[in-house]
Design a protein around this motif. Sequence first.
Motif, PDB file in Angstrom:
ATOM      1  N   ILE A 205       9.954 -10.556  -6.083  1.00 37.16           N
ATOM      2  CA  ILE A 205       9.268 -11.007  -7.289  1.00 37.16           C
ATOM      3  C   ILE A 205       9.344  -9.874  -8.301  1.00 37.16           C
ATOM      4  CG2 ILE A 205       7.101 -11.745  -8.343  1.00 37.16           C
ATOM      5  CD1 ILE A 205       6.292 -12.997  -5.723  1.00 37.16           C
ATOM      6  N   PHE A 206       9.921 -10.168  -9.450  1.00 36.63           N
ATOM      7  CA  PHE A 206      10.065  -9.182 -10.524  1.00 36.63           C
ATOM      8  C   PHE A 206       9.172  -9.585 -11.694  1.00 36.63           C
ATOM      9  CE2 PHE A 206      14.632  -9.250  -8.868  1.00 36.63           C
ATOM     10  CZ  PHE A 206      14.421  -8.191  -7.994  1.00 36.63           C
ATOM     11  N   THR A 207       8.508  -8.617 -12.279  1.00 36.74           N
ATOM     12  CA  THR A 207       7.743  -8.893 -13.488  1.00 36.74           C
ATOM     13  C   THR A 207       7.709  -7.660 -14.373  1.00 36.74           C
ATOM     14  OG1 THR A 207       5.707  -9.922 -14.318  1.00 36.74           O
ATOM     15  CG2 THR A 207       5.449  -8.252 -12.609  1.00 36.74           C
ATOM     16  N   ILE A 233       9.733  -7.882  -1.373  1.00 31.56           N
ATOM     17  CA  ILE A 233       9.426  -6.708  -2.197  1.00 31.56           C
ATOM     18  C   ILE A 233       9.110  -7.170  -3.618  1.00 31.56           C
ATOM     19  CG2 ILE A 233      10.285  -4.529  -3.154  1.00 31.56           C
ATOM     20  CD1 ILE A 233      12.172  -4.343  -0.755  1.00 31.56           C
ATOM     21  N   GLY A 234       8.062  -6.616  -4.177  1.00 28.78           N
ATOM     22  CA  GLY A 234       7.721  -6.887  -5.558  1.00 28.78           C
ATOM     23  C   GLY A 234       7.948  -5.666  -6.423  1.00 28.78           C
ATOM     24  N   PHE A 235       8.400  -5.878  -7.630  1.00 31.34           N
ATOM     25  CA  PHE A 235       8.581  -4.795  -8.592  1.00 31.34           C
ATOM     26  C   PHE A 235       7.851  -5.164  -9.877  1.00 31.34           C
ATOM     27  CE2 PHE A 235      12.330  -3.993  -5.918  1.00 31.34           C
ATOM     28  CZ  PHE A 235      12.235  -2.621  -5.740  1.00 31.34           C
ATOM     29  N   ILE A 236       7.014  -4.250 -10.338  1.00 27.63           N
ATOM     30  CA  ILE A 236       6.269  -4.437 -11.585  1.00 27.63           C
ATOM     31  C   ILE A 236       6.635  -3.318 -12.539  1.00 27.63           C
ATOM     32  CG2 ILE A 236       3.997  -4.567 -12.662  1.00 27.63           C
ATOM     33  CD1 ILE A 236       4.040  -4.994  -9.007  1.00 27.63           C
ATOM     34  N   ALA A 237       7.155  -3.664 -13.708  1.00 26.71           N
ATOM     35  CA  ALA A 237       7.479  -2.662 -14.725  1.00 26.71           C
ATOM     36  C   ALA A 237       6.474  -2.782 -15.856  1.00 26.71           C
ATOM     37  CB  ALA A 237       8.901  -2.867 -15.249  1.00 26.71           C
ATOM     38  N   GLY A 238       6.015  -1.650 -16.351  1.00 30.75           N
ATOM     39  CA  GLY A 238       5.066  -1.700 -17.452  1.00 30.75           C
ATOM     40  C   GLY A 238       4.734  -0.322 -17.975  1.00 30.75           C
ATOM     41  N   LYS A 239       3.960  -0.303 -19.016  1.00 30.61           N
ATOM     42  CA  LYS A 239       3.495   0.961 -19.571  1.00 30.61           C
ATOM     43  C   LYS A 239       2.305   1.461 -18.747  1.00 30.61           C
ATOM     44  CE  LYS A 239       5.092  -0.191 -24.209  1.00 30.61           C
ATOM     45  NZ  LYS A 239       5.718  -1.474 -23.832  1.00 30.61           N
ATOM     46  N   THR A 240       2.208   2.761 -18.622  1.00 27.69           N
ATOM     47  CA  THR A 240       1.112   3.329 -17.853  1.00 27.69           C
ATOM     48  C   THR A 240      -0.222   2.879 -18.414  1.00 27.69           C
ATOM     49  OG1 THR A 240       2.498   5.251 -17.328  1.00 27.69           O
ATOM     50  CG2 THR A 240       0.120   5.482 -16.987  1.00 27.69           C
ATOM     51  N   TYR A 241      -0.304   2.775 -19.744  1.00 29.43           N
ATOM     52  CA  TYR A 241      -1.519   2.261 -20.380  1.00 29.43           C
ATOM     53  C   TYR A 241      -1.146   1.555 -21.672  1.00 29.43           C
ATOM     54  CZ  TYR A 241      -6.219   1.911 -22.255  1.00 29.43           C
ATOM     55  OH  TYR A 241      -7.391   1.414 -22.755  1.00 29.43           O
ATOM     56  N   TYR A 242      -1.792   0.418 -21.915  1.00 25.07           N
ATOM     57  CA  TYR A 242      -1.547  -0.351 -23.125  1.00 25.07           C
ATOM     58  C   TYR A 242      -2.672  -0.092 -24.114  1.00 25.07           C
ATOM     59  CZ  TYR A 242       2.241  -2.868 -20.863  1.00 25.07           C
ATOM     60  OH  TYR A 242       3.432  -3.173 -20.239  1.00 25.07           O
ATOM     61  N   ILE A 261      -3.567  -5.136   1.359  1.00 22.91           N
ATOM     62  CA  ILE A 261      -2.460  -5.918   1.915  1.00 22.91           C
ATOM     63  C   ILE A 261      -1.103  -5.275   1.630  1.00 22.91           C
ATOM     64  CG2 ILE A 261      -1.227  -8.122   1.708  1.00 22.91           C
ATOM     65  CD1 ILE A 261      -3.897  -9.489   1.436  1.00 22.91           C
ATOM     66  N   PHE A 262      -0.996  -4.626   0.474  1.00 23.96           N
ATOM     67  CA  PHE A 262       0.280  -4.051   0.061  1.00 23.96           C
ATOM     68  C   PHE A 262       0.207  -2.530  -0.036  1.00 23.96           C
ATOM     69  CE2 PHE A 262       0.560  -8.349  -1.697  1.00 23.96           C
ATOM     70  CZ  PHE A 262       1.860  -8.719  -1.378  1.00 23.96           C
ATOM     71  N   ASP A 263       1.323  -1.903   0.297  1.00 19.89           N
ATOM     72  CA  ASP A 263       1.540  -0.511  -0.064  1.00 19.89           C
ATOM     73  C   ASP A 263       2.145  -0.491  -1.463  1.00 19.89           C
ATOM     74  OD1 ASP A 263       0.684   0.670   2.334  1.00 19.89           O
ATOM     75  OD2 ASP A 263       2.625   0.286   3.274  1.00 19.89           O
ATOM     76  N   VAL A 264       1.759   0.475  -2.263  1.00 21.41           N
ATOM     77  CA  VAL A 264       2.242   0.571  -3.641  1.00 21.41           C
ATOM     78  C   VAL A 264       2.846   1.951  -3.862  1.00 21.41           C
ATOM     79  CG1 VAL A 264       1.651   0.323  -6.075  1.00 21.41           C
ATOM     80  CG2 VAL A 264       0.352  -0.940  -4.367  1.00 21.41           C
ATOM     81  N   LYS A 265       3.998   1.964  -4.512  1.00 27.50           N
ATOM     82  CA  LYS A 265       4.677   3.230  -4.772  1.00 27.50           C
ATOM     83  C   LYS A 265       5.302   3.207  -6.155  1.00 27.50           C
ATOM     84  CE  LYS A 265       8.393   6.200  -2.957  1.00 27.50           C
ATOM     85  NZ  LYS A 265       9.467   6.303  -1.925  1.00 27.50           N
ATOM     86  N   VAL A 266       5.120   4.281  -6.912  1.00 27.98           N
ATOM     87  CA  VAL A 266       5.822   4.423  -8.191  1.00 27.98           C
ATOM     88  C   VAL A 266       7.237   4.897  -7.880  1.00 27.98           C
ATOM     89  CG1 VAL A 266       5.911   5.615 -10.412  1.00 27.98           C
ATOM     90  CG2 VAL A 266       3.690   4.988  -9.431  1.00 27.98           C
ATOM     91  N   VAL A 267       8.230   4.075  -8.206  1.00 29.26           N
ATOM     92  CA  VAL A 267       9.615   4.413  -7.870  1.00 29.26           C
ATOM     93  C   VAL A 267      10.408   4.916  -9.070  1.00 29.26           C
ATOM     94  CG1 VAL A 267       9.717   2.874  -5.885  1.00 29.26           C
ATOM     95  CG2 VAL A 267      10.315   1.986  -8.162  1.00 29.26           C
ATOM     96  N   TRP A 268       9.825   4.767 -10.269  1.00 30.23           N
ATOM     97  CA  TRP A 268      10.512   5.268 -11.477  1.00 30.23           C
ATOM     98  C   TRP A 268       9.480   5.529 -12.558  1.00 30.23           C
ATOM     99  CZ3 TRP A 268      10.721   3.707 -16.552  1.00 30.23           C
ATOM    100  CH2 TRP A 268      11.690   4.342 -17.352  1.00 30.23           C
ATOM    101  N   LEU A 281       6.026  -2.935  -4.534  1.00 26.73           N
ATOM    102  CA  LEU A 281       5.035  -3.477  -3.610  1.00 26.73           C
ATOM    103  C   LEU A 281       5.718  -3.927  -2.332  1.00 26.73           C
ATOM    104  CD1 LEU A 281       3.416  -3.719  -6.329  1.00 26.73           C
ATOM    105  CD2 LEU A 281       2.479  -5.850  -5.421  1.00 26.73           C
ATOM    106  N   GLU A 282       5.173  -3.527  -1.189  1.00 24.52           N
ATOM    107  CA  GLU A 282       5.610  -4.022   0.114  1.00 24.52           C
ATOM    108  C   GLU A 282       4.389  -4.257   0.974  1.00 24.52           C
ATOM    109  OE1 GLU A 282       9.701  -2.371   1.587  1.00 24.52           O
ATOM    110  OE2 GLU A 282       8.586  -0.679   0.739  1.00 24.52           O
ATOM    111  N   ARG A 283       4.440  -5.279   1.812  1.00 27.48           N
ATOM    112  CA  ARG A 283       3.284  -5.574   2.661  1.00 27.48           C
ATOM    113  C   ARG A 283       3.002  -4.431   3.632  1.00 27.48           C
ATOM    114  NH1 ARG A 283       1.320 -10.611   1.952  1.00 27.48           N
ATOM    115  NH2 ARG A 283       2.718 -12.108   0.913  1.00 27.48           N
TER     116      ARG A 283
END
Length: 286
Positions: A205-207, A233-242, A261-268, A281-283
């Motif tokens: 899931i990409f967003t 695997i989920g990937f969320i792209a966004g600004k650190t703060y809006y 439920i999910f592990d979260v990691k900043v990959v970029w 995001l990964e379970r």
Amino acid sequence: MFTFNFSKNNSSQENETDKNCDKTNQLNWLPAKEIEIPQQYFKKNHESIDYVTNSAIPDFTLKLVDSDKVVIKLTEENCENIIEAESQHSDLLPAKYEGGLKIWECTYDLANYLLTENISLRNKAVLDLGCGSGFIGLVAFLRGSTVHFQDYNSEVIESVTIPNVILNCDEHDAVKERCKFFCGDWESFANLLTKGNDDLKYDFIFTSETIYNPDNHHKLYEVFKQKLSINGIGFIAGKTYYFGVGGGMRQFEELILKDGIFDVKVVWKSDEGLQREVLKLERNTV
């Protein structure tokens, strides 16, 4: 085109946003539905459509309809949501228009990350959530995925997303077999998918640029929670703060981690300008 009018020195806007947040649950969000591709879309000579060549990602070029001309067309067709957004010079009218006619910069961040990291997309089931132009979904589709495109406004799906997919694929049968299109609110969208097919899960899931409104974080997260496969695997792209809107990555990340439920990691992360990032995001297997 419109703008969010993000600004670091915009406390009055932030105060107004806080007031509006209290009204979020009272808004009439559009119900989700699937949008079928009109047969005439396949009969058109899409080379005659006004489009631009987008080469924002190295070695990856797409044909994309000219969104400015789409705005003019929708205005002429008396599309109320677009006319209201145009009159207010805004890309955000909660529950009316959610900015899908513009490609936001974090979309390019995520697309570039997927290609640079050689994420395997062949024969995968992908959801491009809040797809807008469909840029990220097109990356996956052209790399062999089956892709479901979702955006809030049906006008965006019909006037931008579907034409963009057809513009970039000469094999119309492939589009019919490997693409579906949806519009509407995320909460009803998740329910629609569950109602239609309990076993429907996505490998990815990409967003991108969808976390600006903190009042919608739970709905967005529930789509990942309900529709991402066990090994997905989920990937969320966004600004650190809006700035001026209130949402941000840490706020969304905290929501996810609190659920456990999910592990979260900043990959970029961006290394210049307004900070942007990509979360993975990964379970949780623990």
